[in-house]
Scaffold this active site. Structure first.
Site, short mmCIF file in Angstrom:
data_model
loop_
_atom_site.label_atom_id
_atom_site.label_comp_id
_atom_site.label_asym_id
_atom_site.label_seq_id
_atom_site.Cartn_x
_atom_site.Cartn_y
_atom_site.Cartn_z
N GLY A 1 -1.43 37.32 19.38
CA GLY A 1 -2.46 36.75 20.08
C GLY A 1 -3.19 37.76 20.74
O GLY A 1 -3.71 37.31 22.21
N ALA A 2 -3.33 38.90 20.55
CA ALA A 2 -3.97 39.95 21.75
C ALA A 2 -5.18 40.47 21.50
O ALA A 2 -5.70 41.29 22.01
CB ALA A 2 -2.93 41.40 21.43
N ARG B 1 -7.76 38.35 22.35
CA ARG B 1 -8.43 37.79 23.51
C ARG B 1 -7.70 37.11 24.66
O ARG B 1 -6.49 36.95 24.49
CB ARG B 1 -9.73 36.75 23.00
CG ARG B 1 -8.95 35.63 22.38
CD ARG B 1 -10.00 34.84 21.66
NE ARG B 1 -9.40 33.85 20.71
CZ ARG B 1 -9.36 32.40 20.65
NH1 ARG B 1 -10.41 32.01 21.59
NH2 ARG B 1 -8.94 31.71 20.22
N VAL C 1 1.64 34.08 12.59
CA VAL C 1 2.91 34.34 13.04
C VAL C 1 3.60 32.99 12.64
O VAL C 1 5.00 33.09 12.78
CB VAL C 1 2.80 34.37 14.48
CG1 VAL C 1 2.12 35.41 15.20
CG2 VAL C 1 2.14 33.08 15.50
N ASN D 1 2.60 35.85 22.70
CA ASN D 1 1.65 34.90 23.26
C ASN D 1 0.77 34.17 22.24
O ASN D 1 0.13 33.32 22.66
CB ASN D 1 0.70 36.06 23.72
CG ASN D 1 -0.47 35.59 24.44
OD1 ASN D 1 -0.52 34.69 25.31
ND2 ASN D 1 -1.50 35.56 23.65
N TYR E 1 1.48 20.34 22.26
CA TYR E 1 1.52 21.65 22.71
C TYR E 1 2.80 21.78 24.03
O TYR E 1 3.56 22.49 24.04
CB TYR E 1 0.22 21.69 23.55
CG TYR E 1 0.09 22.87 24.27
CD1 TYR E 1 -0.20 24.01 23.43
CD2 TYR E 1 0.19 23.25 25.65
CE1 TYR E 1 -0.48 25.45 24.08
CE2 TYR E 1 0.00 24.42 26.25
CZ TYR E 1 -0.30 25.50 25.33
OH TYR E 1 -0.52 26.64 26.19
N LYS F 1 5.99 24.48 23.81
CA LYS F 1 6.16 25.24 24.57
C LYS F 1 7.51 24.86 25.32
O LYS F 1 7.92 25.84 25.92
CB LYS F 1 4.88 24.93 25.82
CG LYS F 1 3.65 25.77 25.21
CD LYS F 1 3.95 27.12 24.85
CE LYS F 1 2.44 27.73 24.34
NZ LYS F 1 2.64 29.14 23.92
N ILE G 1 -5.51 28.83 33.36
CA ILE G 1 -5.83 29.97 33.49
C ILE G 1 -7.17 30.13 32.75
O ILE G 1 -7.43 29.55 31.87
CB ILE G 1 -4.85 31.02 32.80
CG1 ILE G 1 -3.43 30.90 33.18
CG2 ILE G 1 -5.31 32.72 32.80
CD1 ILE G 1 -3.46 31.34 34.60
#
Length: 243
Positions: free
Chosen positions: A11-12, A14, A64, A90, A155, A159, A188
């Site tokens: 997930g790199a 963004r 993934v 991620n 979600y 997690k 975030i």
């Protein structure tokens, strides 16, 4: 600090993943940039890393949630980099909705990407780390896993599963000098939170009264990637909301 190391970040293209990839590269690590949808953004991240830090960076497309795709992904990365020292899981999606009206597809797809995707990557990367007699695995969880969040049953469950997986993997792999930790971000500034206004009641519950920055999460990941005696922990980067 990480010179000669190879980092694999999912997930790199963004958000948090991009910030993590850039942070690890800034410390001298080569980086495998894994993405699922946006090849343009992924290649932009790769160019940024190469031009800014002079390390090796390659973009790889993979889902993934697929056991076979992640198996082939890790095989390609091993061919290109020869080893993987740091794995950052991620990649994640959200499909929010109230539990009473949530579709099976919305639940399953979030679990498949966020939880099974983390398992898939650990499953295929850890043999490389075992043969290398060491490694660092950092899984991105969420404070939603710790305190829950209305509208995020899928979600939060995914997690929370990541936290359980982290702790078990940490115990299983400790004898092989592989540490496994989780970072649990709060609110975030990313695409996922762009529709949440500063007047949202949940935001007002944050003791520091602000969103976190992706770079602040990346700093926590870099800390765990550099540590050799911390394993099985969940490091919250949440402005105090889950204290």
């Amino acid at each position: 600090m990480l010179s000669g190391k190879v980092s694999l970040v999912t997930g790199a293209s963004r958000g948090i993943g991009k910030a993590v990839a850039i942070k690890l590269a800034s410390l001298g690590s080569d980086v495998a940039v894994v993405y699922h949808g946006n090849s343009e953004k992924a290649e932009e991240t790769v160019r940024n890393i190469r031009e800014s830090f002079g390390v090796k960076a390659i973009a790889y497309k993979a889902d993934v949630s697929s056991y076979e795709e992640t198996k082939e992904l890790v095989k390609k990365i091993k061919e290109d980099f020869s080893h993987v020292d740091i794995l950052v899981n991620n990649a994640g999606i959200v499909k929010d909705g109230l539990l009473a009206m949530m579709s099976e597809e919305s639940f399953d797809s979030v679990i498949d990407t966020n939880l099974k995707g983390t398992f898939n990557m650990i499953r295929h990367v850890c043999p490389l780390m075992i043969r290398a007699k060491g490694g660092r695995i950092i899984n991105i969880s969420s404070v939603s896993a710790i305190i829950g969040n209305p509208g995020q049953a899928n979600y939060s469950a995914s997690k929370a599963g990541v936290i359980g997986l982290t702790k078990t993997a940490a115990k299983e792999l400790a004898a092989k000098n592989i540490t496994v930790n989780a970072v649990a971000p709060g609110f975030i500034k990313t695409d996922m939170t762009e529709n949440i206004g500063e007047d949202n009641p949940l935001i007002q519950m944050i003791p520091l009264r602000r969103f976190g920055e992706v770079e602040e999460v990346a700093e926590a990941v870099a800390f765990l990637a550099s540590s050799s005696y911390i394993t099985g922990v969940v490091l919250k980067v949440d402005g105090g909301i889950a204290m």
